[in-house]
Design a protein around this motif. Structure first.
Motif, PDB file in Angstrom:
ATOM      1  N   ARG A   1      -6.279   8.167  -0.929  1.00 20.48           N
ATOM      2  CA  ARG A   1      -6.924   7.210  -0.029  1.00 20.48           C
ATOM      3  C   ARG A   1      -7.732   6.189  -0.819  1.00 20.48           C
ATOM      4  NH1 ARG A   1      -9.356  10.823   5.000  1.00 20.48           N
ATOM      5  NH2 ARG A   1      -7.340  11.464   5.897  1.00 20.48           N
ATOM      6  N   ARG A   2      -8.332   6.633  -1.905  1.00 17.59           N
ATOM      7  CA  ARG A   2      -9.106   5.712  -2.743  1.00 17.59           C
ATOM      8  C   ARG A   2      -8.199   4.777  -3.529  1.00 17.59           C
ATOM      9  NH1 ARG A   2     -13.388  10.146  -5.274  1.00 17.59           N
ATOM     10  NH2 ARG A   2     -14.649  10.436  -3.372  1.00 17.59           N
ATOM     11  N   VAL A   3      -7.038   5.279  -3.961  1.00 11.08           N
ATOM     12  CA  VAL A   3      -6.104   4.430  -4.716  1.00 11.08           C
ATOM     13  C   VAL A   3      -5.568   3.319  -3.825  1.00 11.08           C
ATOM     14  CG1 VAL A   3      -3.883   4.413  -5.908  1.00 11.08           C
ATOM     15  CG2 VAL A   3      -5.486   6.277  -6.296  1.00 11.08           C
ATOM     16  N   HIS A   4      -5.106   3.685  -2.653  1.00 10.42           N
ATOM     17  CA  HIS A   4      -4.668   2.758  -1.596  1.00 10.42           C
ATOM     18  C   HIS A   4      -3.388   2.005  -1.964  1.00 10.42           C
ATOM     19  CE1 HIS A   4      -5.141   0.711   2.173  1.00 10.42           C
ATOM     20  NE2 HIS A   4      -5.091  -0.484   1.585  1.00 10.42           N
ATOM     21  N   TYR A   5      -3.358   1.323  -3.104  1.00  9.02           N
ATOM     22  CA  TYR A   5      -2.193   0.511  -3.460  1.00  9.02           C
ATOM     23  C   TYR A   5      -1.269   1.284  -4.394  1.00  9.02           C
ATOM     24  CZ  TYR A   5      -4.382  -3.562  -1.349  1.00  9.02           C
ATOM     25  OH  TYR A   5      -4.943  -4.433  -0.449  1.00  9.02           O
ATOM     26  N   LEU A   6       0.029   1.144  -4.179  1.00  5.89           N
ATOM     27  CA  LEU A   6       1.014   1.857  -4.984  1.00  5.89           C
ATOM     28  C   LEU A   6       0.959   1.417  -6.439  1.00  5.89           C
ATOM     29  CD1 LEU A   6       3.396   3.821  -5.079  1.00  5.89           C
ATOM     30  CD2 LEU A   6       4.898   1.942  -4.424  1.00  5.89           C
ATOM     31  N   SER A   7       0.722   0.134  -6.685  1.00  2.00           N
ATOM     32  CA  SER A   7       0.700  -0.368  -8.061  1.00  2.00           C
ATOM     33  C   SER A   7      -0.490   0.157  -8.853  1.00  2.00           C
ATOM     34  CB  SER A   7       0.670  -1.905  -8.052  1.00  2.00           C
ATOM     35  OG  SER A   7      -0.499  -2.373  -7.391  1.00  2.00           O
TER      36      SER A   7
ATOM     37  N   THR B   1       0.840  -1.194   0.000  1.00  3.00           N
ATOM     38  CA  THR B   1       0.000   0.000   0.000  1.00  3.00           C
ATOM     39  C   THR B   1       0.880   1.251   0.000  1.00  3.00           C
ATOM     40  OG1 THR B   1      -0.093   0.102   2.409  1.00  3.00           O
ATOM     41  CG2 THR B   1      -1.764  -1.237   1.304  1.00  3.00           C
ATOM     42  N   LEU B   2       0.287   2.370  -0.294  1.00  4.69           N
ATOM     43  CA  LEU B   2       1.036   3.624  -0.297  1.00  4.69           C
ATOM     44  C   LEU B   2       1.616   3.923   1.077  1.00  4.69           C
ATOM     45  CD1 LEU B   2      -1.361   5.719  -2.522  1.00  4.69           C
ATOM     46  CD2 LEU B   2       1.045   5.314  -3.024  1.00  4.69           C
ATOM     47  N   ALA B   3       0.798   3.705   2.114  1.00  5.82           N
ATOM     48  CA  ALA B   3       1.258   3.990   3.472  1.00  5.82           C
ATOM     49  C   ALA B   3       2.401   3.064   3.877  1.00  5.82           C
ATOM     50  CB  ALA B   3       0.091   3.850   4.448  1.00  5.82           C
ATOM     51  N   THR B   4       2.286   1.779   3.530  1.00  5.77           N
ATOM     52  CA  THR B   4       3.339   0.823   3.881  1.00  5.77           C
ATOM     53  C   THR B   4       4.641   1.159   3.169  1.00  5.77           C
ATOM     54  OG1 THR B   4       1.680  -0.906   4.200  1.00  5.77           O
ATOM     55  CG2 THR B   4       3.965  -1.607   3.894  1.00  5.77           C
ATOM     56  N   PHE B   5       4.534   1.515   1.883  1.00  4.19           N
ATOM     57  CA  PHE B   5       5.760   1.825   1.143  1.00  4.19           C
ATOM     58  C   PHE B   5       6.378   3.130   1.628  1.00  4.19           C
ATOM     59  CE2 PHE B   5       8.341   3.242  -2.414  1.00  4.19           C
ATOM     60  CZ  PHE B   5       9.036   2.075  -2.705  1.00  4.19           C
ATOM     61  N   ALA B   6       5.544   4.099   2.028  1.00  4.40           N
ATOM     62  CA  ALA B   6       6.077   5.348   2.574  1.00  4.40           C
ATOM     63  C   ALA B   6       6.890   5.080   3.830  1.00  4.40           C
ATOM     64  CB  ALA B   6       4.939   6.325   2.867  1.00  4.40           C
ATOM     65  N   LYS B   7       6.388   4.204   4.670  1.00  2.79           N
ATOM     66  CA  LYS B   7       7.118   3.839   5.889  1.00  2.79           C
ATOM     67  C   LYS B   7       8.443   3.162   5.535  1.00  2.79           C
ATOM     68  CE  LYS B   7       6.646   1.240  10.190  1.00  2.79           C
ATOM     69  NZ  LYS B   7       5.774   0.341  10.992  1.00  2.79           N
ATOM     70  N   THR B   8       8.413   2.265   4.542  1.00  2.00           N
ATOM     71  CA  THR B   8       9.638   1.594   4.114  1.00  2.00           C
ATOM     72  C   THR B   8      10.642   2.597   3.556  1.00  2.00           C
ATOM     73  OG1 THR B   8       8.369  -0.396   3.576  1.00  2.00           O
ATOM     74  CG2 THR B   8      10.558  -0.197   2.592  1.00  2.00           C
ATOM     75  N   PHE B   9      10.149   3.555   2.783  1.00  2.00           N
ATOM     76  CA  PHE B   9      11.015   4.575   2.181  1.00  2.00           C
ATOM     77  C   PHE B   9      11.704   5.413   3.256  1.00  2.00           C
ATOM     78  CE2 PHE B   9      11.112   9.052   0.529  1.00  2.00           C
ATOM     79  CZ  PHE B   9      12.239   8.896  -0.267  1.00  2.00           C
ATOM     80  N   LEU B  10      10.947   5.867   4.242  1.00  2.00           N
ATOM     81  CA  LEU B  10      11.521   6.692   5.298  1.00  2.00           C
ATOM     82  C   LEU B  10      12.499   5.894   6.158  1.00  2.00           C
ATOM     83  CD1 LEU B  10       8.311   8.656   6.335  1.00  2.00           C
ATOM     84  CD2 LEU B  10      10.285   9.549   5.089  1.00  2.00           C
TER      85      LEU B  10
ATOM     86  N   GLY C   1       5.713  16.192   4.111  1.00  2.00           N
ATOM     87  CA  GLY C   1       5.278  16.313   2.728  1.00  2.00           C
ATOM     88  C   GLY C   1       4.560  15.070   2.231  1.00  2.00           C
ATOM     89  N   ILE C   2       5.130  13.885   2.502  1.00  2.00           N
ATOM     90  CA  ILE C   2       4.515  12.634   2.046  1.00  2.00           C
ATOM     91  C   ILE C   2       3.174  12.419   2.731  1.00  2.00           C
ATOM     92  CG2 ILE C   2       4.779  10.132   2.056  1.00  2.00           C
ATOM     93  CD1 ILE C   2       7.792  10.573   1.721  1.00  2.00           C
ATOM     94  N   LEU C   3       3.114  12.723   4.028  1.00  2.00           N
ATOM     95  CA  LEU C   3       1.863  12.531   4.760  1.00  2.00           C
ATOM     96  C   LEU C   3       0.760  13.436   4.222  1.00  2.00           C
ATOM     97  CD1 LEU C   3       0.513  11.054   7.100  1.00  2.00           C
ATOM     98  CD2 LEU C   3       1.244  12.895   8.612  1.00  2.00           C
ATOM     99  N   ALA C   4       1.114  14.685   3.875  1.00  2.00           N
ATOM    100  CA  ALA C   4       0.113  15.599   3.318  1.00  2.00           C
ATOM    101  C   ALA C   4      -0.457  15.050   2.013  1.00  2.00           C
ATOM    102  CB  ALA C   4       0.729  16.980   3.097  1.00  2.00           C
ATOM    103  N   CYS C   5       0.393  14.413   1.206  1.00  2.00           N
ATOM    104  CA  CYS C   5      -0.087  13.820  -0.052  1.00  2.00           C
ATOM    105  C   CYS C   5      -0.947  12.582   0.199  1.00  2.00           C
ATOM    106  CB  CYS C   5       1.097  13.460  -0.942  1.00  2.00           C
ATOM    107  SG  CYS C   5       2.069  14.881  -1.494  1.00  2.00           S
ATOM    108  N   LEU C   6      -0.520  11.741   1.126  1.00  2.00           N
ATOM    109  CA  LEU C   6      -1.275  10.516   1.402  1.00  2.00           C
ATOM    110  C   LEU C   6      -2.644  10.795   2.019  1.00  2.00           C
ATOM    111  CD1 LEU C   6       1.507   8.147   2.814  1.00  2.00           C
ATOM    112  CD2 LEU C   6       0.582   8.260   0.491  1.00  2.00           C
TER     113      LEU C   6
END
Length: 485
Positions: free
Chosen positions: A94-100, A48-57, A83-88
């Motif tokens: 939120r509707r996209v949810h998954y990075l892919s 998910t976007l949130a999971t990958f953001a955590k991995t990135f940081l 910045g990333i949190l403001a985008c997420l």
């Protein structure tokens, strides 16, 4: 969809083979679940976007230089996280949810949402802030491309991304002239909260440091033998960048003031310690801000420009560009832009030439920075502050007595709530007074005398705090200003 392909296969044999392989993985997962073990199957949609953001940081936080120092400072990581949190947090992501599942149209919708987002004061985010947040999110997407989680980064090519503005010249209101700097320094007065106001403001003016750099200085950073001030990370602050760690000339005027101010204090102590110390604090901490001191000095000096810490940084650069420097042969030559770059902590001279280029047309025959100010000693400064405060008190009492003699009420606030139309009238009256005062160069004390108002009322008008003044009084002040030649 075969691995590594963008589209699903149309071959039924290949499709059946892929389905069988996936089904076997799920069967193994079911067997593990029956045995009380966690499933070892990754979601085919990816992280998910949130999971990958955590991995990135976490990846950035784990990067180090060869000497073991972290590659990214905590403040930089916090900025990226904001910045990333403001985008997420936008509704579209939120509707996209998954990075892919992220598509270019999703990025466009995210940027539109960011531009319409409101801050705590109700104002929308500036284009520069939206661009800053977007660039942090774009860095995460580029990382996803490099790790083959995403095929491409759609954000840099988005037409919704705010473009960075090009600055070709510095406006006159963005820096102080030499005469204004001289007047500012002569009107700085110490207070119980900032007893070293003169020394601190002089440090800002004569070094061009950023606010956090000047407030975080230690005593050992001032080297009188080498005639320089060292800007480096310490216990109380970190550096903005590698270029921010530098040495600045300790000009003779500033050196004389700081030498008497430092005395015999230990080198590890803050140069400007806070006088407000909490019981839990075990060591002296630096002062946090002196914005009120700067603005009060500007009002006393009659400076109508918007005053903050950064305007002094611009003023230092403009003053240095007007000067000369001595060459190795002892001949006076124009100040090299690269020398100023090293003094203010920039990485290159592009910004200096683009923003301040128009200032190099005028030169002052000066090698050592000096504004010609006459600084008061500590006793005289205290006397000036006491006299200024007493003058304001006397002016306020005289105005109140005159109003009582004329039978006018002393109420300083409306007794009933005002309507929106009346509030708009009050703002219009205040705008008229402010614009007239600034256009004619009146300081607050001059305006107090001309309006026969109290200093508190004039300060409220100039700052936009209109809740203290009745509407009739605002109207009378505006009319008085309009009648003045």
């Amino acid at each position: 969809m075969p691995p590594g392909e963008e589209f699903a296969t149309t071959d039924p044999v290949v499709a059946q083979t892929l389905f069988d392989a996936r089904w076997k993985r799920y069967e193994r997962a079911l067997d593990r679940d029956g045995a009380g073990l966690p499933a070892a199957v990754a979601d085919h949609r990816g992280p998910t976007l949130a999971t990958f953001a955590k991995t990135f940081l976490e990846t950035l936080a784990g990067e180090h230089f060869a000497d073991g120092q972290p590659a990214h400072k905590p403040r930089d990581l916090d900025r990226r996280k904001r910045g990333i949190l403001a985008c997420l947090e936008t509704l579209r992501l939120r509707r996209v949810h998954y990075l892919s599942r992220l598509e270019p149209q999703d990025v466009d919708a995210m940027l539109v949402e960011l531009r319409g987002k409101r801050k705590a004061d109700g104002k929308p985010l500036s284009a520069a802030t939206v661009r800053s947040y977007s660039m942090e999110f774009s860095a995460m997407l580029s990382f996803a491309v490099s790790t083959r989680v995403l095929t491409f980064n759609p954000l840099p090519s988005s037409r919704k991304l705010p473009r960075s503005a090009r600055r070709t010249a510095l406006e006159d209101d963005a820096y102080l002239t030499r005469a204004e700097l001289k007047a500012l320094l002569e009107h700085v007065l110490p207070s119980p909260q900032v007893p070293y106001a003169i020394e601190l403001v002089m440090t800002l003016v004569y070094t061009g440091m950023r606010r956090e750099e000047a407030l975080g200085l230690l005593v050992r950073d001032v080297d009188f033998d080498a005639q320089e001030i060292r800007v480096a990370p310490n216990t109380f602050r970190d550096g903005k960048s590698e270029a921010a760690e530098r040495k600045i000339p300790l000009w003779p005027k500033l050196a004389a003031v700081l030498k008497a101010f430092i005395g015999t204090r230990p080198g590890h102590a803050p140069l400007f310690p806070s006088v407000i110390r909490k019981a839990k604090d075990k060591i002296d901490a630096p002062i946090k801000a002196i914005l009120g001191t700067l603005r009060a000095a500007a009002r006393r000096a009659g400076i109508q420009k918007s005053m903050d810490h950064h305007i002094l940084r611009h003023s230092y650069v403009s003053a240095r560009l007007h000067m000369y420097q001595l060459s190795v042969t002892g001949v006076q030559v124009k100040v090299d832009a690269q020398l100023i770059v090293s003094e203010i902590g920039h990485s290159d001279e592009t910004l200096i030439r683009r923003v301040y280029g128009h200032l190099t047309r005028e030169r002052i025959n000066q090698v050592l920075l000096e504004f010609g100010e006459k600084l008061p000693d500590a006793r005289t400064a205290r006397q000036r502050r006491s006299a200024y405060h007493s003058e304001r008190v006397r002016a306020g009492r005289a105005t109140q007595q005159a109003r009582r003699a004329a039978g006018e009420a002393d109420a300083t606030a409306p007794s009933t709530p005002l309507s929106d139309a009346e509030q708009a009238q009050r703002r219009g009256y205040a705008r008229t007074i402010r614009e007239t005062a600034r256009s004619r160069g009146w300081c607050e004390m001059t305006l107090t005398t001309k309006l026969t108002a109290t200093p508190a009322e004039v300060t409220a008008i100039m700052r936009g705090d209109l809740s203290r003044l009745p509407l009739a009084r605002m109207q009378r002040y505006a009319a008085a200003v309009a009648r003045m030649d």
